[in-house]
Scaffold this motif. Structure first.
Motif, short mmCIF file in Angstrom:
data_model
loop_
_atom_site.label_atom_id
_atom_site.label_comp_id
_atom_site.label_asym_id
_atom_site.label_seq_id
_atom_site.Cartn_x
_atom_site.Cartn_y
_atom_site.Cartn_z
N UNK A 47 0.80 -1.28 -0.07
CA UNK A 47 0.07 0.15 -0.19
C UNK A 47 0.91 1.45 0.03
N UNK A 48 0.21 2.40 -0.15
CA UNK A 48 1.12 3.65 -0.36
C UNK A 48 1.39 4.45 1.20
N UNK A 49 0.90 3.70 2.12
CA UNK A 49 0.92 4.53 3.43
C UNK A 49 1.66 4.08 4.61
N UNK A 50 1.46 2.64 4.66
CA UNK A 50 2.14 1.94 5.92
C UNK A 50 3.69 2.14 5.47
N UNK A 51 4.36 2.63 6.65
CA UNK A 51 5.89 2.96 6.48
C UNK A 51 6.68 1.73 6.61
N UNK A 52 7.69 1.83 5.62
CA UNK A 52 8.60 0.81 5.60
C UNK A 52 9.20 0.11 6.84
N UNK A 53 9.48 0.82 7.76
CA UNK A 53 10.13 0.57 8.96
C UNK A 53 8.94 -0.39 9.76
N UNK A 54 7.74 -0.08 9.83
CA UNK A 54 6.66 -0.64 10.35
C UNK A 54 6.42 -1.99 9.64
#
Ligand code: TYC
Length: 118
Positions: A47-54
């Motif tokens: 998706x476009x919103x979930x941060x990569x680090x998360x």
């Protein structure tokens, strides 16, 4: 079903239920009746919103991935749209996917996971 696992002792009037074995021991079919459980992939969607680090964090927290593995899986998902978090029996796969989604929602991220039968 009669005739596969335990031989039918009524049909031959076997009072000892021992298939005529005579010493009271029940004769079981020697063929193996166990079936391997189906395995399920836990698929992660981009998706476009979930941060990569998360995403890397949840792959470590819920799927036991090392930092390097988690980063590689996250990048696969980010670049190709989907990726495999792991492969498990149905109950384990469903539990891991649900816990991950609950955790993502608690943190206000739209991360999505799906199960896919192998
Ligand atoms: N595409 C996301 C971003 O650029 C990162 C991401 C990777 C999101 C994997 C979800 O399953 C995912 N922040």
């Amino acid at each position: 079903m009669i005739g596969k696992g335990v031989k039918n002792s009524m049909a031959n009037d076997d009072k000892n239920n021992d298939n005529g074995n005579g010493n009271g021991q029940l004769i079981l079919d020697s063929r193996t009746k166990t079936k391997k459980p189906s395995m399920y992939k836990v698929i992660m969607l981009n998706d476009d919103y979930t941060p990569m680090e998360f995403v890397v964090h949840v792959l470590q927290k819920f799927f036991g991935r090392s930092s390097g593995e988690a980063t590689q899986i996250m990048l696969n998902v980010h670049q190709r749209g989907v990726g495999v978090c792991g492969v498990y029996s149905f109950e384990i796969a469903e539990s891991k996917a649900q816990k991950t989604i609950d955790y993502a929602r608690k943190n206000d991220h739209p991360l999505q996971l799906q199960l896919e039968k192998e």
